[in-house]
Scaffold this motif. Structure first.
Motif, PDB file in Angstrom:
ATOM      1  N   PHE A  87       0.849  -1.188   0.000  1.00 14.53           N
ATOM      2  CA  PHE A  87       0.000   0.000   0.000  1.00 14.53           C
ATOM      3  C   PHE A  87       0.887   1.241   0.000  1.00 14.53           C
ATOM      4  N   VAL A  88       0.257   2.411  -0.199  1.00 12.27           N
ATOM      5  CA  VAL A  88       0.976   3.693  -0.168  1.00 12.27           C
ATOM      6  C   VAL A  88       0.212   4.645   0.737  1.00 12.27           C
ATOM      7  N   TRP A  89       0.962   5.336   1.606  1.00 10.01           N
ATOM      8  CA  TRP A  89       0.372   6.408   2.403  1.00 10.01           C
ATOM      9  C   TRP A  89       0.702   7.735   1.730  1.00 10.01           C
ATOM     10  N   ASN A  90      -0.308   8.616   1.636  1.00 10.72           N
ATOM     11  CA  ASN A  90      -0.158   9.927   1.008  1.00 10.72           C
ATOM     12  C   ASN A  90      -0.498  11.017   2.017  1.00 10.72           C
ATOM     13  N   GLY A 124       4.112   3.531  -8.351  1.00  9.59           N
ATOM     14  CA  GLY A 124       5.103   3.384  -7.309  1.00  9.59           C
ATOM     15  C   GLY A 124       6.433   2.943  -7.890  1.00  9.59           C
ATOM     16  N   ARG A 125       7.503   3.173  -7.149  1.00  9.81           N
ATOM     17  CA  ARG A 125       8.836   2.759  -7.590  1.00  9.81           C
ATOM     18  C   ARG A 125       9.142   1.325  -7.162  1.00  9.81           C
ATOM     19  N   LEU A 126       8.724   0.960  -5.936  1.00  8.16           N
ATOM     20  CA  LEU A 126       9.026  -0.366  -5.405  1.00  8.16           C
ATOM     21  C   LEU A 126       7.790  -1.220  -5.158  1.00  8.16           C
ATOM     22  N   VAL A 127       6.612  -0.609  -5.206  1.00  8.18           N
ATOM     23  CA  VAL A 127       5.374  -1.370  -5.018  1.00  8.18           C
ATOM     24  C   VAL A 127       4.454  -1.113  -6.204  1.00  8.18           C
ATOM     25  N   ASN A 128       3.544  -2.051  -6.435  1.00  4.52           N
ATOM     26  CA  ASN A 128       2.630  -1.936  -7.568  1.00  4.52           C
ATOM     27  C   ASN A 128       1.349  -1.213  -7.157  1.00  4.52           C
ATOM     28  N   VAL A 129       1.527  -0.083  -6.502  1.00  2.00           N
ATOM     29  CA  VAL A 129       0.410   0.750  -6.043  1.00  2.00           C
ATOM     30  C   VAL A 129       0.774   2.199  -6.347  1.00  2.00           C
ATOM     31  N   VAL A 132      -0.488   9.491  -4.739  1.00  2.76           N
ATOM     32  CA  VAL A 132      -1.185  10.706  -5.173  1.00  2.76           C
ATOM     33  C   VAL A 132      -0.121  11.697  -5.641  1.00  2.76           C
ATOM     34  N   GLY A 133      -0.094  11.975  -6.930  1.00  3.84           N
ATOM     35  CA  GLY A 133       0.942  12.845  -7.485  1.00  3.84           C
ATOM     36  C   GLY A 133       0.928  14.243  -6.904  1.00  3.84           C
ATOM     37  N   GLU A 134      -0.235  14.730  -6.525  1.00  2.00           N
ATOM     38  CA  GLU A 134      -0.350  16.087  -5.988  1.00  2.00           C
ATOM     39  C   GLU A 134       0.104  16.190  -4.529  1.00  2.00           C
ATOM     40  N   SER A 135       0.224  15.078  -3.845  1.00  2.00           N
ATOM     41  CA  SER A 135       0.621  15.099  -2.439  1.00  2.00           C
ATOM     42  C   SER A 135       2.124  15.334  -2.314  1.00  2.00           C
ATOM     43  N   PRO A 136       2.568  16.174  -1.365  1.00  2.00           N
ATOM     44  CA  PRO A 136       3.990  16.474  -1.245  1.00  2.00           C
ATOM     45  C   PRO A 136       4.830  15.351  -0.647  1.00  2.00           C
ATOM     46  N   VAL A 137       4.180  14.386   0.000  1.00  2.00           N
ATOM     47  CA  VAL A 137       4.900  13.273   0.617  1.00  2.00           C
ATOM     48  C   VAL A 137       4.113  11.977   0.426  1.00  2.00           C
ATOM     49  N   ALA A 138       4.834  10.908   0.137  1.00  2.00           N
ATOM     50  CA  ALA A 138       4.194   9.593   0.038  1.00  2.00           C
ATOM     51  C   ALA A 138       5.161   8.526   0.529  1.00  2.00           C
ATOM     52  N   PHE A 139       4.618   7.517   1.211  1.00  2.00           N
ATOM     53  CA  PHE A 139       5.397   6.371   1.679  1.00  2.00           C
ATOM     54  C   PHE A 139       4.909   5.122   0.947  1.00  2.00           C
ATOM     55  N   GLU A 140       5.806   4.443   0.262  1.00  2.00           N
ATOM     56  CA  GLU A 140       5.478   3.134  -0.291  1.00  2.00           C
ATOM     57  C   GLU A 140       5.725   2.096   0.798  1.00  2.00           C
ATOM     58  N   CYS A 141       4.769   1.209   0.994  1.00  2.00           N
ATOM     59  CA  CYS A 141       4.853   0.273   2.120  1.00  2.00           C
ATOM     60  C   CYS A 141       4.581  -1.172   1.707  1.00  2.00           C
ATOM     61  N   VAL A 167       9.151   1.288   2.630  1.00  2.00           N
ATOM     62  CA  VAL A 167      10.298   0.843   1.835  1.00  2.00           C
ATOM     63  C   VAL A 167      10.781   1.900   0.849  1.00  2.00           C
ATOM     64  N   ALA A 168       9.981   2.954   0.663  1.00  2.00           N
ATOM     65  CA  ALA A 168      10.374   4.042  -0.234  1.00  2.00           C
ATOM     66  C   ALA A 168       9.632   5.307   0.173  1.00  2.00           C
ATOM     67  N   VAL A 169      10.321   6.442   0.089  1.00  2.00           N
ATOM     68  CA  VAL A 169       9.752   7.728   0.505  1.00  2.00           C
ATOM     69  C   VAL A 169       9.884   8.746  -0.631  1.00  2.00           C
ATOM     70  N   HIS A 170       8.812   9.474  -0.894  1.00  2.00           N
ATOM     71  CA  HIS A 170       8.810  10.555  -1.884  1.00  2.00           C
ATOM     72  C   HIS A 170       8.538  11.868  -1.159  1.00  2.00           C
ATOM     73  N   ILE A 171       9.422  12.844  -1.281  1.00  2.00           N
ATOM     74  CA  ILE A 171       9.230  14.160  -0.652  1.00  2.00           C
ATOM     75  C   ILE A 171       9.466  15.254  -1.695  1.00  2.00           C
ATOM     76  N   ASP A 172       8.525  16.157  -1.833  1.00  2.00           N
ATOM     77  CA  ASP A 172       8.692  17.324  -2.698  1.00  2.00           C
ATOM     78  C   ASP A 172       9.837  18.172  -2.125  1.00  2.00           C
ATOM     79  N   LYS A 173      10.887  18.384  -2.900  1.00  2.00           N
ATOM     80  CA  LYS A 173      12.063  19.115  -2.421  1.00  2.00           C
ATOM     81  C   LYS A 173      11.758  20.553  -2.008  1.00  2.00           C
ATOM     82  N   ALA A 174      10.619  21.079  -2.446  1.00  2.00           N
ATOM     83  CA  ALA A 174      10.236  22.435  -2.051  1.00  2.00           C
ATOM     84  C   ALA A 174      10.028  22.542  -0.540  1.00  2.00           C
ATOM     85  N   PHE A 175       9.847  21.390   0.116  1.00  2.00           N
ATOM     86  CA  PHE A 175       9.589  21.401   1.553  1.00  2.00           C
ATOM     87  C   PHE A 175      10.779  20.896   2.369  1.00  2.00           C
ATOM     88  N   ILE A 176      11.944  20.890   1.744  1.00  2.00           N
ATOM     89  CA  ILE A 176      13.174  20.562   2.453  1.00  2.00           C
ATOM     90  C   ILE A 176      14.065  21.804   2.446  1.00  2.00           C
TER      91      ILE A 176
END
Length: 213
Positions: A87-90, A124-129, A132-141, A167-176
């Protein structure tokens, strides 16, 4: 002595949950607030994508990083995750509040909530799920456990806790900034009580306390 007297003189509303709360709305989930939103995307074995918010959600472990959400009733999300183990958390933010709310609608399993809410499903990069592209952060699980909850008497509840390793994290660099993720800059929304109460986290409402250790 004076301080203890003030504490003891408080006019308390006391109740035993099994016997009812006696109020207009159940205060339980309003007291445990604010709560992060588990905006969970999943996919069933036929390829249908699901996206739904869960208000019983949090993080539980650093190493490995584990997050979890509890579903009251056996919903499509839990069924999908049990079958595929992914699953993915957004992150739900103020800018995405209306879209997040739209995905709470009860629809048939084959209905794609991404399309219902006008959101972009990014693979997803590591999961087949998708996330949400518009979300600034997502966790692949990947699932670590699914537990049916029980009461103190051992009786099974109509609720399931799903735990997953990130297992994988996506963060919009605008918020780092300077190597630090800016929590409040994304303006996350979090659940309060009743059926539709939320809070918005804002930078001006944050404060710091240095722990004694």
């Amino acid at each position: 002595m004076r301080r203890n007297k003030r504490v003891n003189d408080k006019d308390l509303h006391f109740y035993e949950p099994a016997k009812g709360h006696g109020l207009k709305h159940d205060p339980f989930n309003a007291i445990i607030a604010p709560r992060p939103i588990g905006w969970i995307s999943s996919r069933d074995t036929k390829g249908h994508v699901n996206l739904a918010p869960y208000s019983f959600f949090n993080a539980f472990c650093y190493t490995p990083p584990i997050i979890g959400f509890s579903s009251t009733n056996w919903k499509d999300t839990v069924g999908n995750i049990e079958a595929t183990r992914e699953f993915v958390w957004n992150l739900a933010t103020m800018d995405l509040a209306k879209q997040m709310n739209a995905t709470a609608a009860h629809v048939a399993p084959e209905v794609d909530e991404f399309k219902v809410a006008g959101l972009t499903a990014v693979p997803g990069r590591l999961v087949n799920v998708p996330r949400v592209g518009e979300s600034p952060v997502a966790f692949e699980c990947r699932v670590s456990d699914i537990v049916r909850l029980k009461g103190a008497d051992g009786k099974e509840a109509d609720a399931w806790l799903t735990l997953g390793e990130v297992v994988a994290v996506h963060i919009d660099k605008a918020f780092i900034k300077d190597g630090v993720y800016q929590t409040a800059a994304t303006r996350p929304i979090v659940r309060a009580g009743r059926r539709g109460d939320y809070f918005e986290i804002k930078p001006e409402n944050m404060f710091e306390m240095i722990r004694p250790d």
